[in-house]
Design an enzyme around this catalytic site. Sequence first.
Site, PDB file in Angstrom:
ATOM      1  N   CYS B  99       0.856  -1.189   0.000  1.00 46.04           N
ATOM      2  CA  CYS B  99       0.000   0.000   0.000  1.00 46.04           C
ATOM      3  C   CYS B  99       0.887   1.232   0.000  1.00 46.04           C
ATOM      4  O   CYS B  99       1.755   1.378   0.859  1.00 46.04           O
ATOM      5  CB  CYS B  99      -0.873  -0.022   1.257  1.00 46.04           C
ATOM      6  SG  CYS B  99      -1.830   1.479   1.498  1.00 46.04           S
ATOM      7  N   CYS B 103      -3.790   7.206  -1.548  1.00 45.35           N
ATOM      8  CA  CYS B 103      -5.113   7.223  -2.169  1.00 45.35           C
ATOM      9  C   CYS B 103      -6.187   7.830  -1.272  1.00 45.35           C
ATOM     10  O   CYS B 103      -7.135   8.433  -1.757  1.00 45.35           O
ATOM     11  CB  CYS B 103      -5.540   5.805  -2.548  1.00 45.35           C
ATOM     12  SG  CYS B 103      -4.411   5.044  -3.725  1.00 45.35           S
ATOM     13  N   THR B 190      -4.133   4.989   7.589  1.00 43.32           N
ATOM     14  CA  THR B 190      -3.119   4.659   6.603  1.00 43.32           C
ATOM     15  C   THR B 190      -2.330   5.916   6.267  1.00 43.32           C
ATOM     16  O   THR B 190      -2.920   6.958   5.974  1.00 43.32           O
ATOM     17  CB  THR B 190      -3.810   4.154   5.324  1.00 43.32           C
ATOM     18  OG1 THR B 190      -4.524   2.974   5.649  1.00 43.32           O
ATOM     19  CG2 THR B 190      -2.810   3.854   4.231  1.00 43.32           C
ATOM     20  N   GLU B 256       0.154   2.137   9.471  1.00 40.08           N
ATOM     21  CA  GLU B 256      -1.122   2.547  10.035  1.00 40.08           C
ATOM     22  C   GLU B 256      -0.916   2.944  11.486  1.00 40.08           C
ATOM     23  O   GLU B 256      -0.154   2.315  12.202  1.00 40.08           O
ATOM     24  CB  GLU B 256      -2.172   1.435   9.891  1.00 40.08           C
ATOM     25  CG  GLU B 256      -2.901   1.594   8.552  1.00 40.08           C
ATOM     26  CD  GLU B 256      -3.378   0.313   7.923  1.00 40.08           C
ATOM     27  OE1 GLU B 256      -2.868  -0.760   8.294  1.00 40.08           O
ATOM     28  OE2 GLU B 256      -4.277   0.383   7.064  1.00 40.08           O
ATOM     29  N   HIS B 291     -13.088   5.426  -3.104  1.00 40.93           N
ATOM     30  CA  HIS B 291     -12.063   4.624  -2.454  1.00 40.93           C
ATOM     31  C   HIS B 291     -12.253   3.129  -2.715  1.00 40.93           C
ATOM     32  O   HIS B 291     -11.283   2.383  -2.766  1.00 40.93           O
ATOM     33  CB  HIS B 291     -12.049   4.915  -0.956  1.00 40.93           C
ATOM     34  CG  HIS B 291     -10.739   4.628  -0.319  1.00 40.93           C
ATOM     35  ND1 HIS B 291      -9.531   4.991  -0.876  1.00 40.93           N
ATOM     36  CD2 HIS B 291     -10.410   3.980   0.839  1.00 40.93           C
ATOM     37  CE1 HIS B 291      -8.536   4.597  -0.098  1.00 40.93           C
ATOM     38  NE2 HIS B 291      -9.041   3.958   0.938  1.00 40.93           N
ATOM     39  N   TYR B 295      -9.213   0.249  -4.861  1.00 37.73           N
ATOM     40  CA  TYR B 295      -8.567  -1.026  -4.531  1.00 37.73           C
ATOM     41  C   TYR B 295      -8.067  -1.778  -5.763  1.00 37.73           C
ATOM     42  O   TYR B 295      -7.546  -2.884  -5.654  1.00 37.73           O
ATOM     43  CB  TYR B 295      -9.486  -1.871  -3.635  1.00 37.73           C
ATOM     44  CG  TYR B 295      -9.332  -1.428  -2.207  1.00 37.73           C
ATOM     45  CD1 TYR B 295      -9.990  -0.293  -1.752  1.00 37.73           C
ATOM     46  CD2 TYR B 295      -8.464  -2.070  -1.341  1.00 37.73           C
ATOM     47  CE1 TYR B 295      -9.794   0.166  -0.462  1.00 37.73           C
ATOM     48  CE2 TYR B 295      -8.262  -1.620  -0.054  1.00 37.73           C
ATOM     49  CZ  TYR B 295      -8.932  -0.502   0.385  1.00 37.73           C
ATOM     50  OH  TYR B 295      -8.724  -0.039   1.654  1.00 37.73           O
ATOM     51  N   CYS B 297      -5.534  -0.999  -6.960  1.00 37.10           N
ATOM     52  CA  CYS B 297      -4.112  -1.109  -6.600  1.00 37.10           C
ATOM     53  C   CYS B 297      -3.743  -2.553  -6.290  1.00 37.10           C
ATOM     54  O   CYS B 297      -2.624  -2.985  -6.560  1.00 37.10           O
ATOM     55  CB  CYS B 297      -3.789  -0.225  -5.398  1.00 37.10           C
ATOM     56  SG  CYS B 297      -4.613  -0.742  -3.877  1.00 37.10           S
ATOM     57  N   GLU B 445      -6.427  -5.363   4.904  1.00 43.47           N
ATOM     58  CA  GLU B 445      -6.863  -4.037   4.453  1.00 43.47           C
ATOM     59  C   GLU B 445      -7.797  -4.171   3.241  1.00 43.47           C
ATOM     60  O   GLU B 445      -8.732  -3.383   3.077  1.00 43.47           O
ATOM     61  CB  GLU B 445      -5.642  -3.203   4.091  1.00 43.47           C
ATOM     62  CG  GLU B 445      -5.957  -1.765   3.728  1.00 43.47           C
ATOM     63  CD  GLU B 445      -4.726  -1.059   3.156  1.00 43.47           C
ATOM     64  OE1 GLU B 445      -3.735  -0.909   3.899  1.00 43.47           O
ATOM     65  OE2 GLU B 445      -4.743  -0.695   1.963  1.00 43.47           O
TER      66      GLU B 445
END
Lengths: 503, 503, 503, 503
Positions: B99, B103, B190, B256, B291, B295, B297, B445
């Site tokens: 991550c 974002c 995050t 986090e 959001h 994901y 990603c 996550e």
Amino acid sequence: MKKITTGQEYINSLRNRKLKVYLFGESVEDIVEHPMIRPSINAVAETYDLANQEPELASATSPFTGERINRFLHITQSREDVVLQNKMQRRLGQLTGTCFQRCVGMDAFNSLYSTSFEIDKKYGTKYHQRFKAFITQMQSQNLVIGGAMTDVKGDRSLAPHQQTDPDLFVHITKRTSEGVYITGAKAHQTGCLNSHWLLVMPTIRLTEDDKDYAIVGAIPVDAEGITYIYGRQSCDTRSMEGGDIDVGNAQYGGQEAMVILDNVFIPNELIFMNGEYEFASMLVERFTCFHRRSYVCKSGVGDVLIGAAATIAEYNGADKASHIKDKLTEMTHLNETIYATGIAASYQSKPTESGAFLPDEMLANVCKHQVTKLPYEISRLAQDLAGGIVVTLPSERDFKSETVGHLLEKYLKGKSEIPTEHRIRILRLIENMTMGRNAVGYLTESMHGAGSPQAQRIQIARQMQLDFKKQLAQELAGIEKQRKKILVNEISDYFGRVFDVNV
Amino acid sequence: MKKITTGQEYINSLRNRKLKVYLFGESVEDIVEHPMIRPSINAVAETYDLANQEPELASATSPFTGERINRFLHITQSREDVVLQNKMQRRLGQLTGTCFQRCVGMDAFNSLYSTSFEIDKKYGTKYHQRFKAFITQMQSQNLVIGGAMTDVKGDRSLAPHQQTDPDLFVHITKRTSEGVYITGAKAHQTGCLNSHWLLVMPTIRLTEDDKDYAIVGAIPVDAEGITYIYGRQSCDTRSMEGGDIDVGNAQYGGQEAMVILDNVFIPNELIFMNGEYEFASMLVERFTCFHRRSYVCKSGVGDVLIGAAATIAEYNGADKASHIKDKLTEMTHLNETIYATGIAASYQSKPTESGAFLPDEMLANVCKHQVTKLPYEISRLAQDLAGGIVVTLPSERDFKSETVGHLLEKYLKGKSEIPTEHRIRILRLIENMTMGRNAVGYLTESMHGAGSPQAQRIQIARQMQLDFKKQLAQELAGIEKQRKKILVNEISDYFGRVFDVNV
Amino acid sequence: MKKITTGQEYINSLRNRKLKVYLFGESVEDIVEHPMIRPSINAVAETYDLANQEPELASATSPFTGERINRFLHITQSREDVVLQNKMQRRLGQLTGTCFQRCVGMDAFNSLYSTSFEIDKKYGTKYHQRFKAFITQMQSQNLVIGGAMTDVKGDRSLAPHQQTDPDLFVHITKRTSEGVYITGAKAHQTGCLNSHWLLVMPTIRLTEDDKDYAIVGAIPVDAEGITYIYGRQSCDTRSMEGGDIDVGNAQYGGQEAMVILDNVFIPNELIFMNGEYEFASMLVERFTCFHRRSYVCKSGVGDVLIGAAATIAEYNGADKASHIKDKLTEMTHLNETIYATGIAASYQSKPTESGAFLPDEMLANVCKHQVTKLPYEISRLAQDLAGGIVVTLPSERDFKSETVGHLLEKYLKGKSEIPTEHRIRILRLIENMTMGRNAVGYLTESMHGAGSPQAQRIQIARQMQLDFKKQLAQELAGIEKQRKKILVNEISDYFGRVFDVNV
Amino acid sequence: MKKITTGQEYINSLRNRKLKVYLFGESVEDIVEHPMIRPSINAVAETYDLANQEPELASATSPFTGERINRFLHITQSREDVVLQNKMQRRLGQLTGTCFQRCVGMDAFNSLYSTSFEIDKKYGTKYHQRFKAFITQMQSQNLVIGGAMTDVKGDRSLAPHQQTDPDLFVHITKRTSEGVYITGAKAHQTGCLNSHWLLVMPTIRLTEDDKDYAIVGAIPVDAEGITYIYGRQSCDTRSMEGGDIDVGNAQYGGQEAMVILDNVFIPNELIFMNGEYEFASMLVERFTCFHRRSYVCKSGVGDVLIGAAATIAEYNGADKASHIKDKLTEMTHLNETIYATGIAASYQSKPTESGAFLPDEMLANVCKHQVTKLPYEISRLAQDLAGGIVVTLPSERDFKSETVGHLLEKYLKGKSEIPTEHRIRILRLIENMTMGRNAVGYLTESMHGAGSPQAQRIQIARQMQLDFKKQLAQELAGIEKQRKKILVNEISDYFGRVFDVNV
């Protein structure tokens, strides 16, 4: 050696042995007091204590000694014996939440018992008799046996004798009149340091050229020539941090090590196969047959994880939501599928020529194959119920620190009547079982232990009796006009066992 | 502050800030040089470097500054802008295997942009204008924005104002003519320490009684009154052991932390919502809409894991087996399903009243809902291909030790032409991504970020237009005899977007 | 022939043709009025009516005629054109609840357009020009084209020229100066009788020895030498029973027939490939690329089934139960996954050398591969909601009989305000879509149309660029120390399309 | 009546009864010779013949008559008896490829046996004694019993006494000194016309207000006042077309009818519950406990479908492909999971107070819940292996016609040595089992018979003992510091049965 009768006596029996153990590049002097190793010893200790607390479940009467012995050392005399192994395994999974490491030895004992009988029958050798003597001794002293099977294998496309380095599979390097010397390495041996003896066995089907690899024998864990290199597990060093929260399950854990054998001696009376290469596959297949349905233990571990998930849902005040209840139901459904397939495999056991019972191979493979998937889904659902906090929780030391502890106490509060620490503890247990130390046993070992998924598919395919099934279909389709007698009677065939009426 | 133009300048920009950060019960003086924190900073640094290396992908021309800016700070002006976010996300997932944490800010920017526009329209407030000014400043300096949304929530069955402790949701504690003071805590943020600013937002739908909780504003990361407590991740301390093998992915990681706000001041010009509680749900829904499809990603991270699995299969000499190839194909199929559903959501974007584009909410939820499952299956398959050794590998220090290193070198050898170290490295990467540090991002996550699975099901259910579908069925079943005009035209409805011909 | 402008005109255009059609061992005189065939004609008629009702969706402006034409006859000029095909397909799936049979022709047109361009480029042939002329004519008259691709194949392990019977693949039997004669059979051709022309194409990759099989050309449906043998579908004869309830969907159905070609003549001007065997695979792959993402139509059919399931839940009075709502949500989630993967494939289209656009091959395969599974699960859930009565309902004639009709009226009552007949009708629709006539299209055709599951896996495997992914992993694992430029730029590679910024 | 001893005698015993049966709106005079009904009679006939051919499997010694009786009429005296039911069920599934319809009666017998015992114990009634007399008579004559349980239910949200029409649940309309009169309807009764007696039972938990609905009794199938309306099945009329190919499975099929009771008389000696409403739930739960694991029969049907899939793969020449072998393995794995969970449920049986044995309720529900999913997946895979031709095959009459038969013979040829007809026959069998007549039993009945999926989830949830599991977790997490004795001993609890050592 005096018979070991309690978990504590077992722990003491592991002290003061001269083992060459390496961890983090350094020699470990005392495995018993090492914080990273101790949980795996505790887990085995439970197998002793349970035998005292629930003797019907965890002990049995030996036909050799005539006495009550630990069930892990018992040779199955009946279908019931096979079933009770599974029930004991589930119970120990519940009590430890991890792998208790004594099944490999149990399953090795049982598979070697019948295999050695059949070697002797063919060759007039004395392996079975020797092995019975060894078993009797182990039972009398109540010792822990580690099964050492998985060679490191090198290039997977080559047979043992074809490898550039002959040591990539354990083999005989020298023979004397007293015995043999062996060299090689066994990878990721579950429960070896905390065993008393290792039973060395081949790991795959062998050919005549692999004769030197067809060696089975017993060696003491502290035999000369053995080096152990301890395996790392996810989050392993948390046990060395001093607390008992972040570690998740402070008391119990698994253990796997690489066992390197450098000309280790096995005396004749402890050799149970020596060159009879064609029996390697029988031994391996019987071992995996036992061991694949031994994964019923994971339903016991699953009980713990379901309990943890239900607890965190309650602590979060979310346990009344229908989707939460539904997920717990799904987890249970999956978990009981593991149990049921294992129990069915054990129940459909049949006697071997030696008299010892063998589980149903098809169903044992079906059980294990479910185990390569279902715990992953149960684990995913547990993480769903836990909430994201399971992977972002600050450390135990922060929680206990004077500076910020009160902030965490305040802000990590869930339902008001539940202490924040309890919420943290149960989250750490879920982390431990789904990503941390015991995820190694609950997930990855469920995948690879006793053979990877493809190994089960191969065994299922071998036994699926397609010709019989084709005949069923062709008859109903009107291709075969005349009803044939299609019931399979051979007990060695799967449908012979299915339709055997001697239940 | 001078505009940041490279990853290295970004890293330097994080030095010498006065942050109150706690980790393992102790204050962290320098987050940049802390071995456990640094990988998360490196991951964000990649977002700067990529903008230089592949500007079309990772930068855009700002309508406010007229200049080329980092895409993470860009307000989407078109469907293409929304799509390109996804493509950039996949690329960064590939480059970091984790991550990259930027974002949340991007998605918060975009959702607040259109929401503040609509608040102003209703109330004649100036939030939108203020927010544009803030955006312009951030773009000019090229700063990292963390979105602070997830309150700690306490008892999930109670609204913010009903909690025993009012601080369990962030709220205004004092109002002055210069601004407001807020108190509370945001859980598992995050990328906060490595951000420059935090955008504080409410986390759920609010009612009139929750007015003090309806606060949105920007605060510098080093504002007075903030305490950060760093979250633990699986295997986190491996980064402190000194090597670069056992850590799996030595360079990149996620981050986090719990962000505790104790009467933190927000000046008027940085307040973008203040009491307009009925807009909380719009903001939350638009944020999650962006959001959830962010994901995508994970398909980039999945590319890395597939590559790692293919590599280990090759190193083991098993890459020619049909079941291995089939598993790699399945992993790819699942991974591309994530990508495709995300891209479809972005492509089916529509403009809001502010002119900024919003992804398709149904498809964004479908994308995220797949992400709560598919990475777990991809990960399971990666462990299948890796073999059990992935969880039993001895430590890097053993591998490098003089005493036993040569034994591991010899016995952990796979295919002869591959260095043993390479085999170990790729296994550690798989461990890292499936159980270790980056499994936090790739799995848990994926489950909980941007809302847990049930949150997506609720949104999917809201938009599934059952009445329209019932009508289709009833007409074909002959219940409704007369064909009705059933095409939905409202773009606000899902089928309005599906059948919108302005593609 | 006058241009066809409405569904009714289309239906009339099918009358009075001299076709040799066999069904139940008998010749069919009038396909238009045959109760078992008519529903498939009605489904195609919808493609005409929709073009009038929603012209933006279902028609396009032809670059050849300059006029508005039916989208099914349009050559895609842009990514948007490709996307709009999908949107039209979903809409028609909603309106008919079945396969509307005109996609094969559309996809054949588009794939042959670009392939013939590339053959000409290599060989200086005139196929492309001829084909454009043919397209222009079809557009002007607004005719239906059936694509005839699937040879009967005989022994799957042998190439066309190796078969004992050379006719098992369609091939040229004679060549004259006017054209060629072909013989063979095409299995299960969707929508052939209700087409005007057939486009004959090879079905697999060909070698030099298969030159006579490398033939592409157009033939009128009523050409001399063609025999059609109509395929049976589950519950097909219900349409011949006279009622409109038991048939489930009285108006619409699919159609598949075996097309047997016995020395059928193709004149030179209608030949579009003749011996250029190496282009067979390009044609097949481009066709399947288009056709696999054409299965987005199933999301439209899925909308109907979800609507039917929601309706029966309501009629049973069970629609408030949380598990019912959850199942409808799951059905929607799966259904939208089909849509999203298809749309993404279309959106990621790229232009071919001919200028016509081609969908993304990886995503098209991912879409179709999902379609081989998800409709089965949606169907299973629909049966779950329907209740067992969906398969045990007495017949329409019983329901309408004077003797027992009142008993069924009384006892098959669900919620009191819903007429019993409505409940029966919706149950019959669910039966129709999950086991009956339209299950053929919704399920089995979803499995096998445009290639069986393994065909997609092969294509996914071909494009998964493992080397690129391995490099990503090896770099992060520290095996490749130096960052390489790993972005793939070739648009012909999958990641070239993924990271193409010209969105 | 003379004891029936063969299938043929059974068939004859069904002749010349005066039944009011309706089908397609008309009265059926002779059910035995009706082509659509006969296959269901043949299937039951197999239960007689198997008892002769494999007596150990399909018969048992009655404790009441002391003689060998058909196992379907036997009251289970041991765990082995319960297991052997399952084995017989699998065998009959293999032999018929369909539902053989005699399990409902068997399971009703066994559940009523123990329930009537417990009613008598509480109330001093004589139901159990009466019921034993009835059983004895049935055993002596070897008759078929249909269990009539599923009321039509009307509005699912209302209790029986709350329905607008009181007849929507079967209830007593009149009481005389000789007996009672009942009215109502039982929906989709499996195997009723081909039974000799019906055992009428309530379908749900009842309250005091539902007393008139708490009636259990036996009535002859040809009792006055009963009307049967035959249920349609997918493709049902194919059996009336005259051939034996298109029907798929020409010999065997299932049967379901609506049974309408209009003041049907039950004499006192055949009443086994009358008003003891609180025992309705015990009866229902024990029945479903037996019946849910009775779905092991589907593993026998699955054997046929796997055989058919393997056959078509061979006929197509595709049986050597690795993906084909893998799919057959997967089908087997799923099929054996059904068998194993059922066998485990039967094996973990425990005696009731009456002495008769009852399967394990948790595992019975787990078995059935798997059955609501796995046959659908097995069926999907069978369609995958079959190829699209399974749903587009021309009719039997075309195949046999003089005009086109030779064309089909030529073009539907697969592997050259296999007759085309064989290929067609096996495809039709697959169609029959996955979409046609026997899909009703193999799929939809697997979903809804013995309770729909949610019913199993409710039962699993009831027995999952979360408190016990929470305690396990809390202890390991260190929340409960002191080890508690957590083994559950109550055999009525699930874990009591799991850890019962009397195996």
